[in-house]
Design a protein around this motif. Structure first.
Motif, PDB file in Angstrom:
ATOM      1  N   ASP A   1       0.785  -1.109   0.129  1.00  0.00           N
ATOM      2  CA  ASP A   1      -0.037  -0.033  -0.182  1.00  0.00           C
ATOM      3  C   ASP A   1       0.894   1.219  -0.110  1.00  0.00           C
ATOM      4  O   ASP A   1       0.666   2.229   1.028  1.00  0.00           O
ATOM      5  CB  ASP A   1      -0.868  -0.104   1.228  1.00  0.00           C
ATOM      6  CG  ASP A   1      -1.886  -1.320   1.279  1.00  0.00           C
ATOM      7  OD1 ASP A   1      -2.456  -1.486   0.241  1.00  0.00           O
ATOM      8  OD2 ASP A   1      -1.663  -1.865   2.256  1.00  0.00           O
ATOM      9  N   PRO A   2       1.817   1.450  -0.774  1.00  0.00           N
ATOM     10  CA  PRO A   2       2.607   2.640  -1.062  1.00  0.00           C
ATOM     11  C   PRO A   2       1.787   3.915  -1.055  1.00  0.00           C
ATOM     12  O   PRO A   2       2.200   5.002  -0.530  1.00  0.00           O
ATOM     13  CB  PRO A   2       3.538   2.484  -2.191  1.00  0.00           C
ATOM     14  CG  PRO A   2       2.703   1.398  -3.131  1.00  0.00           C
ATOM     15  CD  PRO A   2       1.968   0.564  -2.052  1.00  0.00           C
ATOM     16  N   LYS A   3       0.513   4.060  -1.837  1.00  0.00           N
ATOM     17  CA  LYS A   3      -0.198   5.369  -2.084  1.00  0.00           C
ATOM     18  C   LYS A   3      -0.650   5.486  -0.830  1.00  0.00           C
ATOM     19  O   LYS A   3      -1.005   6.852  -0.542  1.00  0.00           O
ATOM     20  CB  LYS A   3      -1.273   4.999  -3.155  1.00  0.00           C
ATOM     21  CG  LYS A   3      -0.583   4.914  -4.518  1.00  0.00           C
ATOM     22  CD  LYS A   3      -1.598   4.150  -5.496  1.00  0.00           C
ATOM     23  CE  LYS A   3      -2.437   5.000  -6.279  1.00  0.00           C
ATOM     24  NZ  LYS A   3      -3.351   4.165  -7.426  1.00  0.00           N
TER      25      LYS A   3
ATOM     26  N   MET B   1      -4.294   5.375   9.602  1.00  0.00           N
ATOM     27  CA  MET B   1      -3.903   6.048  10.705  1.00  0.00           C
ATOM     28  C   MET B   1      -2.394   5.575  10.987  1.00  0.00           C
ATOM     29  O   MET B   1      -1.475   6.363  11.434  1.00  0.00           O
ATOM     30  CB  MET B   1      -4.696   5.457  11.925  1.00  0.00           C
ATOM     31  CG  MET B   1      -6.333   6.111  11.927  1.00  0.00           C
ATOM     32  SD  MET B   1      -6.040   7.874  11.719  1.00  0.00           S
ATOM     33  CE  MET B   1      -6.694   8.318  10.153  1.00  0.00           C
ATOM     34  N   ARG B   2      -2.266   4.311  10.904  1.00  0.00           N
ATOM     35  CA  ARG B   2      -0.780   4.116  11.462  1.00  0.00           C
ATOM     36  C   ARG B   2       0.191   4.474  10.443  1.00  0.00           C
ATOM     37  O   ARG B   2       1.381   4.868  10.960  1.00  0.00           O
ATOM     38  CB  ARG B   2      -0.854   2.399  11.240  1.00  0.00           C
ATOM     39  CG  ARG B   2      -1.397   1.696  12.210  1.00  0.00           C
ATOM     40  CD  ARG B   2      -1.207   0.067  12.211  1.00  0.00           C
ATOM     41  NE  ARG B   2      -1.689  -0.448  13.295  1.00  0.00           N
ATOM     42  CZ  ARG B   2      -1.833  -1.837  13.410  1.00  0.00           C
ATOM     43  NH1 ARG B   2      -1.250  -2.723  12.657  1.00  0.00           N
ATOM     44  NH2 ARG B   2      -2.438  -2.266  14.596  1.00  0.00           N
ATOM     45  N   ALA B   3      -0.181   4.634   9.319  1.00  0.00           N
ATOM     46  CA  ALA B   3       0.783   5.406   8.345  1.00  0.00           C
ATOM     47  C   ALA B   3       0.967   6.827   8.775  1.00  0.00           C
ATOM     48  O   ALA B   3       2.075   7.406   8.367  1.00  0.00           O
ATOM     49  CB  ALA B   3       0.200   5.353   6.848  1.00  0.00           C
ATOM     50  N   ALA B   4      -0.099   7.372   9.320  1.00  0.00           N
ATOM     51  CA  ALA B   4       0.001   8.678   9.944  1.00  0.00           C
ATOM     52  C   ALA B   4       0.866   8.803  11.166  1.00  0.00           C
ATOM     53  O   ALA B   4       0.792   9.994  11.813  1.00  0.00           O
ATOM     54  CB  ALA B   4      -1.228   9.475   9.646  1.00  0.00           C
TER      55      ALA B   4
ATOM     56  N   GLY C   1       1.367  10.427   4.571  1.00  0.00           N
ATOM     57  CA  GLY C   1       2.477  11.532   4.591  1.00  0.00           C
ATOM     58  C   GLY C   1       2.206  12.635   4.410  1.00  0.00           C
ATOM     59  O   GLY C   1       2.765  13.546   4.888  1.00  0.00           O
ATOM     60  N   ARG C   2       1.339  12.839   3.503  1.00  0.00           N
ATOM     61  CA  ARG C   2       1.181  14.190   2.794  1.00  0.00           C
ATOM     62  C   ARG C   2       0.237  15.150   3.850  1.00  0.00           C
ATOM     63  O   ARG C   2       0.463  16.167   4.191  1.00  0.00           O
ATOM     64  CB  ARG C   2       0.350  14.196   1.558  1.00  0.00           C
ATOM     65  CG  ARG C   2       0.267  15.377   0.609  1.00  0.00           C
ATOM     66  CD  ARG C   2       0.119  15.057  -0.805  1.00  0.00           C
ATOM     67  NE  ARG C   2      -1.542  14.723  -0.882  1.00  0.00           N
ATOM     68  CZ  ARG C   2      -1.584  13.599  -1.457  1.00  0.00           C
ATOM     69  NH1 ARG C   2      -0.798  12.745  -1.969  1.00  0.00           N
ATOM     70  NH2 ARG C   2      -2.965  13.250  -1.657  1.00  0.00           N
ATOM     71  N   TRP C   3      -0.619  14.261   4.305  1.00  0.00           N
ATOM     72  CA  TRP C   3      -1.506  14.793   5.424  1.00  0.00           C
ATOM     73  C   TRP C   3      -0.553  15.422   6.639  1.00  0.00           C
ATOM     74  O   TRP C   3      -0.775  16.564   7.221  1.00  0.00           O
ATOM     75  CB  TRP C   3      -2.434  14.043   6.142  1.00  0.00           C
ATOM     76  CG  TRP C   3      -3.693  13.898   5.107  1.00  0.00           C
ATOM     77  CD1 TRP C   3      -4.076  14.531   4.017  1.00  0.00           C
ATOM     78  CD2 TRP C   3      -4.530  12.845   5.205  1.00  0.00           C
ATOM     79  NE1 TRP C   3      -5.257  14.098   3.655  1.00  0.00           N
ATOM     80  CE2 TRP C   3      -5.425  12.955   4.231  1.00  0.00           C
ATOM     81  CE3 TRP C   3      -5.021  12.012   6.158  1.00  0.00           C
ATOM     82  CZ2 TRP C   3      -6.717  12.300   3.887  1.00  0.00           C
ATOM     83  CZ3 TRP C   3      -5.910  10.927   5.587  1.00  0.00           C
ATOM     84  CH2 TRP C   3      -6.884  11.137   4.660  1.00  0.00           C
ATOM     85  N   ARG C   4       0.444  14.553   6.923  1.00  0.00           N
ATOM     86  CA  ARG C   4       1.157  14.797   8.389  1.00  0.00           C
ATOM     87  C   ARG C   4       1.974  16.205   7.892  1.00  0.00           C
ATOM     88  O   ARG C   4       2.353  16.976   8.749  1.00  0.00           O
ATOM     89  CB  ARG C   4       2.167  13.935   8.403  1.00  0.00           C
ATOM     90  CG  ARG C   4       1.527  12.965   9.794  1.00  0.00           C
ATOM     91  CD  ARG C   4       1.122  13.555  10.748  1.00  0.00           C
ATOM     92  NE  ARG C   4       0.479  12.435  12.069  1.00  0.00           N
ATOM     93  CZ  ARG C   4       0.045  12.589  13.046  1.00  0.00           C
ATOM     94  NH1 ARG C   4      -0.372  14.130  13.314  1.00  0.00           N
ATOM     95  NH2 ARG C   4      -0.212  11.766  13.931  1.00  0.00           N
ATOM     96  N   SER C   5       2.389  15.953   6.703  1.00  0.00           N
ATOM     97  CA  SER C   5       3.425  17.117   6.096  1.00  0.00           C
ATOM     98  C   SER C   5       2.777  18.644   6.109  1.00  0.00           C
ATOM     99  O   SER C   5       3.392  19.653   6.014  1.00  0.00           O
ATOM    100  CB  SER C   5       3.984  16.774   4.814  1.00  0.00           C
ATOM    101  OG  SER C   5       3.136  16.668   3.879  1.00  0.00           O
TER     102      SER C   5
END
Lengths: 329, 651
Positions: free
Chosen positions: B347-349, B416-419, B355-359
């Motif tokens: 799930d790279p996308k 969520m985990r990705a964030a 990551g974009r949201w966090r950035s």
């Protein structure tokens, strides 16, 4: 195999007879009793049938299975089935309890033929479906409807002349499910007279003593000589209907030839035949004479009946023949 | 004696009924064969009296055994055993030509009927199967010879059978109540034969719940001590799934931090009682977060409940829960790491989006809100979700965008985990149907649900239900309202009615199905035995049996005696007593006519005299003129006697 079976059967019957002689209380030997016989609880017995025992075993298996799987629905079903099976015992008992044998009627029967019997049961309020009666080795099935007294017709073999007792009968039922057999022994104090066997192709009737005297008239003995009062046993065709209509009672034409008609059926005259054969021939002659409307007399070693004609005369003769003592050994 | 066609047909119908109780579980070709044989034999038997030769029957038995072994692998156990029993019953029918065979077949049919209940204990099924007993007993009754009327209608037999069952109710009830239940099975382990049952599993992958979501059978029922929570708050947690391998979510066996996750209640606790239907799995449910539960249950560290073994019988337990709480306010670092774990190379996308949201500098709450807003704006709720590829979350989030609770919770937790927010999947049930009649909540398998929990600093694990963002109806009104696109044949149209009738089911489950060894112990409390052991129960059973059988015997014997004097004599006796009141007593040596003569002298010129003359006349006619009086006339006579009044005594 069947020979062995027959031997076993006869041994069993002997044992049973011995037991009944020695232990009447235990085997419930019932002395002959006068009718009416009423079946009450003290003479009705119940045991499970072979099928009932098998069914019980099946119920135990079903119960264990249901308990093992802790399955209450199956347990409930088994309980219901078992309860219904048990209740069938009471239903079976009720089928027999209170049943009352009132009378036994028999029709005329000659030895060697089947004896038709009618058992009359008292009317009872409830129906008694599927009853069975065993006399000796003979089995009869019948049912009694509610409300009406019923006659149950059965036939028994009558091999010998003389008095015959139907004997001990087992009245039983395995109503309503076949799981329990409910039975009672009855031994009615009824004797039935079996007439002797009729000789087949017997020789023609002997001539009466008319051959010694003169014949009064030709023809059929219908020469009219007078009227007299009707006596029981007179043949119907001799009744003078027109004359009777003007009279209080029945009148019978008297003819001139009664003596000529009067055949003597004599035991002593039958030489060359053995005892029973003589009785058979006399029986055949009595019946033939009665059918031919010929008046006849019966001469037996110690008894003379008649001369006479008609229903009661015929029965008196047949009765005397039936009760003839057996041939001396 | 050969069976009459009527007897045989009745037997064939009984066998057919017994077999049809099993049809749903048998392979379709066996079902067709078993159902077809009895009518065929009925037909052929009516046309010719020929019995079926053993040359046909024996190969058929062998074929049956072979077929069962081929299909089930062996002959023993519930499933193959019942298939074999059904087949043998039908084959037994083929050789039933005599009363004895027919009785054996009927008894065997009873066994087959009973074995059908080993699979399903529902009330409807039990009633259906039990009512078949009437046909079975009627068959046995019809096997009795009854020569008077061989063409009678079936009514008499059915009536007899129903009467026997009715009379048997007290006995059956006593036997059912007092038969000691087994604490442990005598043979086998009943669970070993357990066939697949629906229920929540301890793993979840997108689409794994589809079967469950269309299953209308009850999962459990809840009775609340206090007011029931609002529909949207009825979350029943069952299994927590923190581990993810890219496609499937699984349980965490041992947490890093031993002991229960601590919980701080922030609302009054709710006490309730759950009756859990057999699922053959250990997982139980608790309303939201349980504080405590019955001692026999296990509470796992993540505060979910489970039983010790698979649940084979309905399981009843009590628990206390709280709806507003802080669950595990301090998260162990290892557990936190686990709650952030994502498999490499999947799930790279999704990772990129997080990551974009966090950035963009969004905090935890903002990330959650963004995700929910995205679901709400672009996603649809459907039970027929498209298939997903290797990168299941990517495919779902950026491609198919249609699914149900599993898809949403799974994607949400990955996001969520990705964030960087600790998150986990929780499965359980949500919603249910409130029964006003029974005052309880009915939750069906179709109410199964999956949602997410995220760990927020200071607030602990917080429930987030992404499905609610897409389809609020699912949460507010239940699974059924949400799945509006189901076909009419799915049976959902009569679900409201079934919901209403569920109160009967519950009563049945509680009073009969769950009547186990434990409940039986308290059975004798009314007579002062607080904890009945097997001996007490057997004594009670014997006592109840004795009482019932004794009263039945008394009844039978009394009814045997009541007909001792027949109705005519009874009426005559009554008439004599009435006349005696007028001064004339019947003498022992006196017949009715002499009695009448004397009475005439006593009743000079009264209307009663004429009536008495008529009555005596009628009695003489009934008693002496016929062998057996007609019942109706006797009854008419008795009626007239009751109307007769003796005249006053003449001095």
């Amino acid at each position: 195999m069947s020979a062995l079976g027959a031997r076993l059967e006869s041994t069993w019957q002997k044992l049973l007879a011995l037991a009944e002689r020695r232990l009447p209380a235990l085997t419930r030997l019932r002395a002959a009793e006068a009718l009416p016989i009423r079946l009450h609880r003290r003479r009705i017995y119940v045991l499970p049938t072979a099928f009932g025992i098998g069914f019980g075993a099946l119920l135990v298996i079903m119960q264990l299975g249901a308990l093992n799987y802790a399955n209450n629905a199956a347990l409930l079903l088994t309980c219901f089935l078992a309860a219904a099976a048990w209740m069938s015992l009471f239903a079976g008992f009720r089928t027999l309890a209170g049943l009352e044998l009132v009378a036994i009627h028999a029709a005329e029967c000659h030895a060697g033929h089947a004896l038709p019997l009618t058992l009359h049961f008292h009317a009872s309020a409830r129906a008694r479906p599927s009853l069975r009666l065993r006399i000796g080795t003979h089995l009869f099935a019948f049912a009694l409807a509610a409300g009406d007294g019923a006659g149950v017709a059965i036939q028994l073999p009558a091999p010998r002349r003389g008095w015959m007792r139907p004997g001990r009968m087992k009245l039983w039922t395995d109503q309503p499910l076949g799981l329990f057999v409910v039975w009672s022994w009855i031994n009615p104090q009824t004797s039935i007279l079996v007439y002797p066997a009729i000789e087949e192709s017997a020789p023609p009737l002997p001539h009466g003593p008319g051959q010694l005297g003169e014949r009064f008239s030709a023809g059929d003995g219908e020469e009219f000589s007078g009227l007299r009062e009707y006596r029981s046993g007179d043949p119907q065709r001799r009744i003078a209907w027109k004359a009777s209509a003007r009279h209080d009672g029945l009148l019978v034409r008297e003819s001139e030839v009664p003596v000529d008609d009067n055949r003597v059926l004599s035991y002593a005259s039958l030489h060359g035949l053995d005892h029973e054969a003589r009785i058979r021939r006399l029986t055949a002659w009595v019946i033939a004479a009665d059918a031919a409307m010929l008046s006849y007399a019966l001469e037996l070693p110690e008894l003379r009946i008649g001369p006479g004609l008609g229903h009661s005369h015929r029965h008196a003769c047949l009765r005397a023949l039936a009760l003839m003592p057996d041939a001396p050994q | 004696m050969r069976l009459s066609n009527r007897q045989f047909n009745l037997l064939a119908v009984s066998a057919l009924i017994a077999v049809s109780a099993h049809l749903a579980r048998l392979p379709w070709w066996l079902s067709i064969a078993l159902v077809a044989v009895p009518p065929l034999r009925m037909f052929s038997r009516a046309r010719s009296a020929k019995a079926i030769s053993a040359w046909l029957r024996v190969p058929l038995v062998l074929l049956l055994v072979a077929v069962v072994i081929l299909n089930y692998g062996n002959l023993f156990g519930r499933e193959p055993g019942s298939a074999l029993a059904c087949g043998l019953l039908v084959l037994k029918l083929l050789e039933s030509e005599r009363i004895r065979d027919a009785r054996t077949a009927a008894a065997f049919a009873a066994f087959v009927l009973m074995s059908a209940l080993l699979f399903t204990q529902s009330i409807g099924y039990t009633l259906l199967v039990s009512s078949c007993l009437i046909v079975l007993l009627a068959t046995l009754n019809a096997l009795e010879p009854a020569p008077l009327d061989s063409n009678r209608p079936l009514g008499a037999e059915l009536r007899t059978a129903a009467l026997l069952l009715g009379l048997g109710v007290p006995l059956a009830a006593a036997a059912f109540l007092f038969t000691p239940r087994l604490g442990s099975p005598l043979w086998g382990t009943p669970g070993a034969f357990a066939e697949a049952r629906t229920g929540l599993d301890d793993h979840m992958s997108p689409g794994s719940m589809t079967e469950l979501l269309v299953d209308d059978s009850p999962a459990f029922r809840v009775r609340f001590e206090t007011a029931a929570p609002a529909p949207s708050a009825r979350y029943f947690r069952s299994i927590v799934l923190p581990r993810f391998d890219g496609t499937t979510w699984t349980r965490q066996e041992a947490p890093a931090q031993p002991g229960l996750e601590p919980v701080v209640g922030e609302a009054p606790p709710i006490d309730y009682e759950v009756t859990f239907e057999p699922s053959h799995r250990p997982w139980l449910v608790a309303l939201d977060v349980p504080l405590s539960a019955d001692t026999g249950l296990r509470m796992r560290p993540d505060r979910t409940l489970s039983a010790v073994g698979g649940i084979r019988n309905p399981n009843q337990y009590r628990a206390r829960s709280v709806l507003a709480y802080r669950l595990a306010p301090d998260l162990d670092p290892v557990d936190r790491q686990r709650a952030l774990q994502l498999p490499e190379g999947f799930d790279p996308k999704t990772r990129e989006l997080a990551g974009r949201w966090r950035s963009e500098g969004r905090n935890d709450d903002a990330v959650i809100a963004s995700a929910l807003a995205m679901f709400n704006a672009q996603f649809t709720y459907t039970l027929s979700a498209p298939l997903l590829g290797r990168n299941s979350v990517d495919d779902f989030l950026f491609d198919t965008r249609a699914g149900f609770c599993e898809h949403f919770s799974s994607a949400f937790v990955v996001l969520m985990r990705a964030a960087g927010i600790p998150a986990r999947v929780v499965t359980g049930y949500q919603g249910g149907w409130w029964s006003d009649v029974g005052d309880y909540l009915l939750v069906r398998q179709s109410d199964a649900h999956a949602w997410s929990e995220v760990w927020l600093q200071g607030r602990g694990w917080v429930r987030v239900d992404p499905t609610a963002a897409v389809n609020p109806l699912r949460i507010e009104s239940g699974a059924d309202a949400a799945a509006g696109d189901r076909a009419w044949y799915s049976g959902s149209w009569w679900l409201p009615l079934r919901n209403r009738l569920d109160v009967i089911n519950r009563l049945w489950t509680q009073s009969v199905v769950q009547f186990n060894a434990l409940r039986q112990k308290s059975l004798l409390q009314p007579i002062g035995i607080s904890s009945a052991d097997q001996r007490d129960l057997l004594l009670a059973l014997a006592g109840a049996f004795a009482a019932i059988l004794l009263s039945a015997s008394l009844w039978v014997m009394r009814s045997g005696r009541s007909t001792r004097h027949d109705a005519l004599d009874a009426a005559w006796g009554r008439l004599c007593r009435r006349v005696a009141r007028g001064g004339v007593r019947v003498r022992d040596n006196e017949g009715p006519l002499d009695f009448l003569d004397r009475s005439r002298a006593a009743f000079v010129d009264t209307p009663e005299r004429a009536r008495l003359e008529d009555l005596v006349d009628a009695y003489v006619g009934l008693r002496y003129a016929v062998t057996e009086p007609v019942l109706a006339e006797v009854q008419a006579f008795a009626r007239k006697v009751r109307e007769f009044r003796a005249p006053p005594r003449v001095q």
